[in-house]
Design a protein around this motif. Sequence first.
Motif, PDB file in Angstrom:
ATOM      1  N   VAL A  95       2.375  45.358   9.757  1.00 35.92           N
ATOM      2  CA  VAL A  95       3.313  46.436   9.440  1.00 35.92           C
ATOM      3  C   VAL A  95       3.526  46.485   7.933  1.00 35.92           C
ATOM      4  CG1 VAL A  95       4.464  46.234  11.678  1.00 35.92           C
ATOM      5  CG2 VAL A  95       5.327  44.946   9.727  1.00 35.92           C
ATOM      6  N   PRO A  96       4.014  47.606   7.404  1.00 33.25           N
ATOM      7  CA  PRO A  96       4.268  47.672   5.957  1.00 33.25           C
ATOM      8  C   PRO A  96       5.258  46.603   5.513  1.00 33.25           C
ATOM      9  CG  PRO A  96       4.340  49.866   6.916  1.00 33.25           C
ATOM     10  CD  PRO A  96       4.276  48.889   8.064  1.00 33.25           C
ATOM     11  N   ALA A  97       5.004  46.034   4.336  1.00 37.48           N
ATOM     12  CA  ALA A  97       5.857  44.963   3.798  1.00 37.48           C
ATOM     13  C   ALA A  97       6.985  45.550   2.966  1.00 37.48           C
ATOM     14  CB  ALA A  97       5.016  44.006   2.956  1.00 37.48           C
ATOM     15  N   ARG A  98       7.639  46.535   3.484  1.00 40.49           N
ATOM     16  CA  ARG A  98       8.780  47.143   2.792  1.00 40.49           C
ATOM     17  C   ARG A  98       9.885  47.363   3.811  1.00 40.49           C
ATOM     18  NH1 ARG A  98       8.947  52.648   4.037  1.00 40.49           N
ATOM     19  NH2 ARG A  98       7.017  53.519   4.834  1.00 40.49           N
ATOM     20  N   ALA A  99      11.076  47.572   3.306  1.00 41.44           N
ATOM     21  CA  ALA A  99      12.195  47.830   4.205  1.00 41.44           C
ATOM     22  C   ALA A  99      11.987  49.179   4.885  1.00 41.44           C
ATOM     23  CB  ALA A  99      13.504  47.826   3.413  1.00 41.44           C
ATOM     24  N   LEU A 100      12.195  49.214   6.196  1.00 40.15           N
ATOM     25  CA  LEU A 100      12.029  50.438   6.965  1.00 40.15           C
ATOM     26  C   LEU A 100      13.368  50.869   7.534  1.00 40.15           C
ATOM     27  CD1 LEU A 100       8.829  49.414   8.974  1.00 40.15           C
ATOM     28  CD2 LEU A 100       8.925  50.862   6.939  1.00 40.15           C
ATOM     29  N   VAL A 101      13.549  52.174   7.618  1.00 41.31           N
ATOM     30  CA  VAL A 101      14.751  52.717   8.241  1.00 41.31           C
ATOM     31  C   VAL A 101      14.337  53.689   9.329  1.00 41.31           C
ATOM     32  CG1 VAL A 101      16.206  52.444   6.180  1.00 41.31           C
ATOM     33  CG2 VAL A 101      14.939  54.565   6.528  1.00 41.31           C
ATOM     34  N   GLU A 102      15.235  53.953  10.236  1.00 40.18           N
ATOM     35  CA  GLU A 102      14.946  54.850  11.349  1.00 40.18           C
ATOM     36  C   GLU A 102      14.490  56.210  10.828  1.00 40.18           C
ATOM     37  OE1 GLU A 102      17.119  56.644  15.373  1.00 40.18           O
ATOM     38  OE2 GLU A 102      18.162  55.190  14.103  1.00 40.18           O
ATOM     39  N   GLY A 103      13.435  56.719  11.412  1.00 33.97           N
ATOM     40  CA  GLY A 103      12.899  58.007  10.986  1.00 33.97           C
ATOM     41  C   GLY A 103      11.722  57.910  10.048  1.00 33.97           C
ATOM     42  N   ASP A 104      11.470  56.730   9.480  1.00 34.72           N
ATOM     43  CA  ASP A 104      10.309  56.548   8.606  1.00 34.72           C
ATOM     44  C   ASP A 104       9.018  56.721   9.410  1.00 34.72           C
ATOM     45  OD1 ASP A 104      11.833  56.018   6.388  1.00 34.72           O
ATOM     46  OD2 ASP A 104      11.450  53.857   6.359  1.00 34.72           O
ATOM     47  N   THR A 105       8.015  57.299   8.759  1.00 35.06           N
ATOM     48  CA  THR A 105       6.677  57.340   9.321  1.00 35.06           C
ATOM     49  C   THR A 105       5.916  56.157   8.768  1.00 35.06           C
ATOM     50  OG1 THR A 105       6.707  59.742   9.468  1.00 35.06           O
ATOM     51  CG2 THR A 105       4.529  58.676   9.494  1.00 35.06           C
ATOM     52  N   VAL A 106       5.327  55.348   9.638  1.00 32.80           N
ATOM     53  CA  VAL A 106       4.632  54.148   9.198  1.00 32.80           C
ATOM     54  C   VAL A 106       3.227  54.110   9.790  1.00 32.80           C
ATOM     55  CG1 VAL A 106       6.753  52.812   8.962  1.00 32.80           C
ATOM     56  CG2 VAL A 106       5.475  52.706  11.086  1.00 32.80           C
ATOM     57  N   THR A 107       2.354  53.408   9.115  1.00 30.25           N
ATOM     58  CA  THR A 107       1.019  53.148   9.622  1.00 30.25           C
ATOM     59  C   THR A 107       0.942  51.696  10.029  1.00 30.25           C
ATOM     60  OG1 THR A 107       0.062  54.818   8.159  1.00 30.25           O
ATOM     61  CG2 THR A 107      -1.458  53.165   9.061  1.00 30.25           C
ATOM     62  N   LEU A 108       0.506  51.436  11.260  1.00 30.88           N
ATOM     63  CA  LEU A 108       0.345  50.079  11.765  1.00 30.88           C
ATOM     64  C   LEU A 108      -1.127  49.723  11.757  1.00 30.88           C
ATOM     65  CD1 LEU A 108       2.745  50.262  14.873  1.00 30.88           C
ATOM     66  CD2 LEU A 108       3.292  49.529  12.539  1.00 30.88           C
ATOM     67  N   HIS A 109      -1.431  48.473  11.431  1.00 34.86           N
ATOM     68  CA  HIS A 109      -2.804  47.983  11.454  1.00 34.86           C
ATOM     69  C   HIS A 109      -2.942  46.997  12.594  1.00 34.86           C
ATOM     70  CE1 HIS A 109      -3.927  48.800   6.973  1.00 34.86           C
ATOM     71  NE2 HIS A 109      -3.376  49.838   7.545  1.00 34.86           N
ATOM     72  N   CYS A 110      -3.923  47.202  13.460  1.00 40.59           N
ATOM     73  CA  CYS A 110      -4.255  46.236  14.490  1.00 40.59           C
ATOM     74  C   CYS A 110      -5.530  45.535  14.044  1.00 40.59           C
ATOM     75  CB  CYS A 110      -4.443  46.918  15.838  1.00 40.59           C
ATOM     76  SG  CYS A 110      -4.689  45.762  17.203  1.00 40.59           S
ATOM     77  N   ARG A 111      -5.435  44.249  13.757  1.00 41.35           N
ATOM     78  CA  ARG A 111      -6.558  43.506  13.185  1.00 41.35           C
ATOM     79  C   ARG A 111      -7.037  42.431  14.150  1.00 41.35           C
ATOM     80  NH1 ARG A 111      -6.185  43.328   7.558  1.00 41.35           N
ATOM     81  NH2 ARG A 111      -8.241  42.370   7.678  1.00 41.35           N
ATOM     82  N   GLY A 112      -8.320  42.233  14.181  1.00 45.01           N
ATOM     83  CA  GLY A 112      -8.852  41.197  15.047  1.00 45.01           C
ATOM     84  C   GLY A 112     -10.273  40.836  14.679  1.00 45.01           C
TER      85      GLY A 112
END
Length: 112
Positions: A95-112
């Motif tokens: 997940v992004p290494a920044r503070a998140l608040v409700e309503g933010d759009t974020v990009t998740l990385h699934c790594r393997g």
Amino acid sequence: GWCPLSPTGAQTTQLLVEPPWRPAVLWDRVTLTCQGSGTASATTWYKDRRHLWQQGPSHVTITESGTYTCDRPGSGHSPPVTGPSCPTDPLVLQVPARALVEGDTVTLHCRG
């Protein structure tokens, strides 16, 4: 982009991480940049509270797990940053290494 791992408090020295994802894993190439007032060439780096080197560069690439901090004359120690670790699961959700608040759009990385 660059992202501080800790919220800015009374300290003015911050560690920025690239790539800006948490948790960092050992296959990531993680670069830490010490940002603050004072002379960049006078940066002192620590790993697990042990002195790594003095008057080093303002950025380092880390490949070992541990807790890292930096120090700049005049602005003090940075908050700690946890270095990359070996995942216990075959898949890691980053997940992004920044503070998140409700309503933010974020990009998740699934790594393997």
